[in-house]
Design a protein around this motif. Structure first.
Motif, PDB file in Angstrom:
ATOM      1  N   GLU A 113      48.515  37.884  93.115  1.00  0.00           N
ATOM      2  CA  GLU A 113      49.350  38.216  94.266  1.00  0.00           C
ATOM      3  C   GLU A 113      50.718  37.562  94.147  1.00  0.00           C
ATOM      4  O   GLU A 113      51.745  38.183  94.440  1.00  0.00           O
ATOM      5  CB  GLU A 113      48.654  37.756  95.555  1.00  0.00           C
ATOM      6  CG  GLU A 113      47.375  38.532  95.856  1.00  0.00           C
ATOM      7  CD  GLU A 113      46.620  37.958  97.042  1.00  0.00           C
ATOM      8  OE1 GLU A 113      47.033  36.887  97.534  1.00  0.00           O
ATOM      9  OE2 GLU A 113      45.617  38.562  97.463  1.00  0.00           O
ATOM     10  N   ARG A 114      50.759  36.316  93.706  1.00  0.00           N
ATOM     11  CA  ARG A 114      52.041  35.621  93.580  1.00  0.00           C
ATOM     12  C   ARG A 114      52.903  36.289  92.517  1.00  0.00           C
ATOM     13  O   ARG A 114      54.113  36.485  92.720  1.00  0.00           O
ATOM     14  CB  ARG A 114      51.799  34.153  93.221  1.00  0.00           C
ATOM     15  CG  ARG A 114      53.069  33.405  92.870  1.00  0.00           C
ATOM     16  CD  ARG A 114      52.811  31.953  92.573  1.00  0.00           C
ATOM     17  NE  ARG A 114      52.660  31.202  93.808  1.00  0.00           N
ATOM     18  CZ  ARG A 114      53.680  30.748  94.516  1.00  0.00           C
ATOM     19  NH1 ARG A 114      54.918  30.992  94.134  1.00  0.00           N
ATOM     20  NH2 ARG A 114      53.461  30.067  95.610  1.00  0.00           N
ATOM     21  N   VAL A 115      52.320  36.645  91.374  1.00  0.00           N
ATOM     22  CA  VAL A 115      53.085  37.285  90.310  1.00  0.00           C
ATOM     23  C   VAL A 115      53.557  38.670  90.753  1.00  0.00           C
ATOM     24  O   VAL A 115      54.666  39.103  90.428  1.00  0.00           O
ATOM     25  CB  VAL A 115      52.233  37.369  89.022  1.00  0.00           C
ATOM     26  CG1 VAL A 115      52.942  38.191  87.956  1.00  0.00           C
ATOM     27  CG2 VAL A 115      51.938  35.970  88.490  1.00  0.00           C
ATOM     28  N   ALA A 116      52.715  39.375  91.524  1.00  0.00           N
ATOM     29  CA  ALA A 116      53.107  40.703  91.997  1.00  0.00           C
ATOM     30  C   ALA A 116      54.320  40.641  92.919  1.00  0.00           C
ATOM     31  O   ALA A 116      55.118  41.584  92.976  1.00  0.00           O
ATOM     32  CB  ALA A 116      51.935  41.366  92.714  1.00  0.00           C
ATOM     33  N   LEU A 117      54.492  39.529  93.632  1.00  0.00           N
ATOM     34  CA  LEU A 117      55.635  39.397  94.538  1.00  0.00           C
ATOM     35  C   LEU A 117      56.964  39.383  93.785  1.00  0.00           C
ATOM     36  O   LEU A 117      58.011  39.679  94.366  1.00  0.00           O
ATOM     37  CB  LEU A 117      55.499  38.123  95.378  1.00  0.00           C
ATOM     38  CG  LEU A 117      54.423  38.143  96.462  1.00  0.00           C
ATOM     39  CD1 LEU A 117      54.338  36.794  97.151  1.00  0.00           C
ATOM     40  CD2 LEU A 117      54.719  39.237  97.488  1.00  0.00           C
ATOM     41  N   VAL A 118      56.941  39.008  92.500  1.00  0.00           N
ATOM     42  CA  VAL A 118      58.164  39.032  91.694  1.00  0.00           C
ATOM     43  C   VAL A 118      58.101  40.162  90.664  1.00  0.00           C
ATOM     44  O   VAL A 118      58.750  40.100  89.613  1.00  0.00           O
ATOM     45  CB  VAL A 118      58.394  37.671  91.000  1.00  0.00           C
ATOM     46  CG1 VAL A 118      58.724  36.602  92.005  1.00  0.00           C
ATOM     47  CG2 VAL A 118      57.169  37.247  90.176  1.00  0.00           C
ATOM     48  N   ASP A 119      57.284  41.198  90.979  1.00  0.00           N
ATOM     49  CA  ASP A 119      57.178  42.413  90.154  1.00  0.00           C
ATOM     50  C   ASP A 119      56.618  42.135  88.770  1.00  0.00           C
ATOM     51  O   ASP A 119      56.943  42.846  87.808  1.00  0.00           O
ATOM     52  CB  ASP A 119      58.555  43.090  90.026  1.00  0.00           C
ATOM     53  CG  ASP A 119      59.099  43.543  91.380  1.00  0.00           C
ATOM     54  OD1 ASP A 119      58.279  43.951  92.224  1.00  0.00           O
ATOM     55  OD2 ASP A 119      60.321  43.479  91.588  1.00  0.00           O
ATOM     56  N   GLY A 120      55.768  41.120  88.653  1.00  0.00           N
ATOM     57  CA  GLY A 120      55.145  40.826  87.375  1.00  0.00           C
ATOM     58  C   GLY A 120      53.713  41.328  87.306  1.00  0.00           C
ATOM     59  O   GLY A 120      53.185  41.916  88.259  1.00  0.00           O
ATOM     60  N   THR A 121      53.078  41.103  86.158  1.00  0.00           N
ATOM     61  CA  THR A 121      51.689  41.522  85.953  1.00  0.00           C
ATOM     62  C   THR A 121      50.903  40.371  85.352  1.00  0.00           C
ATOM     63  O   THR A 121      51.459  39.519  84.654  1.00  0.00           O
ATOM     64  CB  THR A 121      51.598  42.738  85.019  1.00  0.00           C
ATOM     65  OG1 THR A 121      52.192  42.416  83.748  1.00  0.00           O
ATOM     66  CG2 THR A 121      52.306  43.937  85.624  1.00  0.00           C
ATOM     67  N   VAL A 122      49.593  40.358  85.619  1.00  0.00           N
ATOM     68  CA  VAL A 122      48.694  39.321  85.110  1.00  0.00           C
ATOM     69  C   VAL A 122      47.464  39.996  84.515  1.00  0.00           C
ATOM     70  O   VAL A 122      46.920  40.943  85.101  1.00  0.00           O
ATOM     71  CB  VAL A 122      48.252  38.346  86.219  1.00  0.00           C
ATOM     72  CG1 VAL A 122      47.243  37.340  85.675  1.00  0.00           C
ATOM     73  CG2 VAL A 122      49.446  37.612  86.792  1.00  0.00           C
ATOM     74  N   SER A 123      47.037  39.502  83.365  1.00  0.00           N
ATOM     75  CA  SER A 123      45.772  39.944  82.772  1.00  0.00           C
ATOM     76  C   SER A 123      44.930  38.715  82.470  1.00  0.00           C
ATOM     77  O   SER A 123      45.440  37.706  81.981  1.00  0.00           O
ATOM     78  CB  SER A 123      46.020  40.752  81.489  1.00  0.00           C
ATOM     79  OG  SER A 123      46.693  39.962  80.526  1.00  0.00           O
ATOM     80  N   THR A 124      43.660  38.785  82.795  1.00  0.00           N
ATOM     81  CA  THR A 124      42.731  37.682  82.551  1.00  0.00           C
ATOM     82  C   THR A 124      41.435  38.228  81.981  1.00  0.00           C
ATOM     83  O   THR A 124      41.069  39.374  82.245  1.00  0.00           O
ATOM     84  CB  THR A 124      42.426  36.912  83.852  1.00  0.00           C
ATOM     85  OG1 THR A 124      41.785  37.809  84.784  1.00  0.00           O
ATOM     86  CG2 THR A 124      43.687  36.362  84.486  1.00  0.00           C
ATOM     87  N   GLY A 125      40.754  37.404  81.190  1.00  0.00           N
ATOM     88  CA  GLY A 125      39.467  37.828  80.675  1.00  0.00           C
ATOM     89  C   GLY A 125      39.046  37.013  79.471  1.00  0.00           C
ATOM     90  O   GLY A 125      39.843  36.248  78.902  1.00  0.00           O
ATOM     91  N   PRO A 126      37.780  37.154  79.073  1.00  0.00           N
ATOM     92  CA  PRO A 126      37.277  36.410  77.911  1.00  0.00           C
ATOM     93  C   PRO A 126      37.887  36.928  76.617  1.00  0.00           C
ATOM     94  O   PRO A 126      38.272  38.101  76.507  1.00  0.00           O
ATOM     95  CB  PRO A 126      35.766  36.661  77.970  1.00  0.00           C
ATOM     96  CG  PRO A 126      35.625  37.950  78.718  1.00  0.00           C
ATOM     97  CD  PRO A 126      36.743  37.991  79.706  1.00  0.00           C
TER      98      PRO A 126
ATOM     99  N   ALA B  75      50.517  36.279  81.778  1.00  0.00           N
ATOM    100  CA  ALA B  75      51.356  36.870  82.819  1.00  0.00           C
ATOM    101  C   ALA B  75      52.693  37.262  82.218  1.00  0.00           C
ATOM    102  O   ALA B  75      53.230  36.567  81.352  1.00  0.00           O
ATOM    103  CB  ALA B  75      51.567  35.885  83.972  1.00  0.00           C
ATOM    104  N   PHE B  76      53.218  38.393  82.681  1.00  0.00           N
ATOM    105  CA  PHE B  76      54.550  38.852  82.309  1.00  0.00           C
ATOM    106  C   PHE B  76      55.380  38.943  83.585  1.00  0.00           C
ATOM    107  O   PHE B  76      55.015  39.655  84.527  1.00  0.00           O
ATOM    108  CB  PHE B  76      54.494  40.206  81.612  1.00  0.00           C
ATOM    109  CG  PHE B  76      53.854  40.168  80.250  1.00  0.00           C
ATOM    110  CD1 PHE B  76      54.585  39.794  79.127  1.00  0.00           C
ATOM    111  CD2 PHE B  76      52.514  40.483  80.086  1.00  0.00           C
ATOM    112  CE1 PHE B  76      53.990  39.752  77.873  1.00  0.00           C
ATOM    113  CE2 PHE B  76      51.912  40.453  78.847  1.00  0.00           C
ATOM    114  CZ  PHE B  76      52.657  40.074  77.730  1.00  0.00           C
ATOM    115  N   ILE B  77      56.504  38.225  83.612  1.00  0.00           N
ATOM    116  CA  ILE B  77      57.347  38.154  84.808  1.00  0.00           C
ATOM    117  C   ILE B  77      58.748  38.613  84.435  1.00  0.00           C
ATOM    118  O   ILE B  77      59.358  38.034  83.520  1.00  0.00           O
ATOM    119  CB  ILE B  77      57.393  36.719  85.360  1.00  0.00           C
ATOM    120  CG1 ILE B  77      55.971  36.211  85.629  1.00  0.00           C
ATOM    121  CG2 ILE B  77      58.229  36.660  86.632  1.00  0.00           C
ATOM    122  CD1 ILE B  77      55.930  34.742  85.986  1.00  0.00           C
ATOM    123  N   PRO B  78      59.282  39.635  85.106  1.00  0.00           N
ATOM    124  CA  PRO B  78      60.647  40.076  84.789  1.00  0.00           C
ATOM    125  C   PRO B  78      61.659  38.968  85.072  1.00  0.00           C
ATOM    126  O   PRO B  78      61.573  38.267  86.072  1.00  0.00           O
ATOM    127  CB  PRO B  78      60.859  41.261  85.739  1.00  0.00           C
ATOM    128  CG  PRO B  78      59.495  41.708  86.125  1.00  0.00           C
ATOM    129  CD  PRO B  78      58.640  40.479  86.119  1.00  0.00           C
TER     130      PRO B  78
END
Length: 389
Positions: free
Chosen positions: A349-362, A372-375
């Motif tokens: 949610e925090r990353v989405a507020l700055v138009d970024g994306t997050v991926s998590t997983g094993p 995370a990728f943040i513009p």
């Protein structure tokens, strides 16, 4: 101290056992037996309140006990009696759990072994070199146990702090999301209609035949007022979309504090490394978001894979900031520390507020990856575009 009765029982037991050990196995005056037993119990009682002083008192007591006691038979251990070895090691372990650092614990361990060597060198007829092994092993185990307990307590404290921060941030996100929703409604409804008013007022003198000069001036006034309203609308939209400045008790963290965050996590017992140069000088909102991603990623790694190596990387590429927190497969099964389960959700949610994306997983190797990728491109005032229809 969560269970004072347990500590009191341990102190009383050590007092009694020390009296019995000295009275039965060593040639020492009764008054000295009582004094040494009280000193031994005092050092243990101090270990919960004044750990550093407790270790010092215990070491001095151990030295005096070795100087005043003579074994009644060659089979009795000297210079370290049974209660000396166990009592001193217990004090070291508790002092470590109560906050003494690893280097200080090792220093006390070395001082203890040096004292034993000096005692045997001064009175070789009272004991033998193998008699030092018990204290060496027990105090060494105490150093390891004390350091592990301290690391675990510090990790749990950090997790509690993170949970508290996450709750406050979720409340702030909800507030910002509501402000963003209001801004969208104003943009999509009110600003749209004002734009239509401007267009129709400007075009009316050209669309309608034989418009009197007074009516033409009226249409011009309507268009100007509508444009002024659009300007004010843009200002309101910017205020709604930008976070309101709140009084802070301290500066917000940024990328220049990532190295400090990694170091503090390493001091808590985690095997974590920063494997890239961290860029700085970015937008404060971007830096704060990236910092929180690293913070939550490390918290997640410590909670679920405490002894696994963790790598942290923060890199700036073309137009975006890449944040990576990756841990390897734990060397042994780990019982996860309890958590609310909202950490990764809040991070997204925090990353989405700055138009970024997050991926998590094993990962295929059995570890876990947070990326995370943040513009970071220059911010464009979206409220100034599209309001005119």
């Amino acid at each position: 101290m969560r269970r004072p009765w347990g500590a009191g029982l341990a102190v009383a037991a050590l007092l009694v056992l020390t009296v019995m050990d000295l009275a039965q196995h060593y040639d020492v005056p009764v008054a000295a037996v009582l004094a040494l037993a009280i000193a031994r119990a005092l050092s243990l009682s101090l270990s919960w309140l004044r750990p550093r002083a407790a270790v010092a008192v215990s070491l001095v007591t151990t030295a005096v006990m070795a100087a005043l006691t003579t074994p009644v038979s060659p089979s009795e251990p000297w210079p370290w009696g049974t209660t000396s070895a166990f009592g001193h090691s217990l004090v070291i372990a508790i002092a470590g759990a109560r906050g003494l650092g690893r280097r200080e614990l090792v220093g006390w361990w070395v001082a203890t072994q040096a004292l034993g060597v000096v005692a045997l060198g001064l009175a070789p007829d009272r004991g033998s070199w193998p008699g030092l092994i018990t204290m060496t092993v027990l105090s060494g185990v105490a150093v390891v146990v004390g350091d592990l307990l301290r690391s675990r307590a510090e990790t749990n404290r950090r997790l509690v702090e993170q949970e508290t921060i996450s709750k406050a941030e979720r409340a702030e996100r909800e507030r910002l999301q509501e402000r963003a929703r209001i801004a969208r409604e104003l943009h999509d409804v009110v600003a749209h209609h004002l734009s239509v008013v401007v267009v129709r007022a400007d075009s009316a003198p050209h669309r309608l035949p034989d418009v009197p000069d007074a009516v033409r001036e009226e249409f011009t006034g309507i268009a100007n007022e509508a444009r002024a309203s659009l300007t004010e609308m843009r200002r309101v939209l910017r205020l709604l979309r930008e976070p309101v400045e709140q009084p802070e008790t301290g500066p917000q963290p940024g990328l220049d504090q990532v190295a400090e965050l990694v170091e503090s996590t390493r001091r808590a017992g985690a095997d974590v490394r920063l494997v890239s140069d961290v860029p700085t000088g970015l937008d404060p909102a971007v830096e704060l978001t990236a910092y929180r991603v690293v913070q939550e990623g490390l918290s997640n790694a410590v909670r679920h894979a405490l002894h696994a190596p963790v790598e942290v990387a923060v890199r700036r590429t073309a137009g975006e900031l890449e944040v990576i927190v990756q841990n390897e497969k734990p060397p042994r099964p780990v019982v996860p520390a309890p958590g609310s389960g909202h950490g990764l959700t809040g991070m997204r949610e925090r990353v989405a507020l700055v138009d970024g994306t997050v991926s998590t997983g094993p990962t295929p190797e059995g570890g876990y990856l947070v990326r995370a990728f943040i513009p970071v491109a220059e911010e464009v005032e979206s409220a100034d575009h599209g309001l005119g229809g």
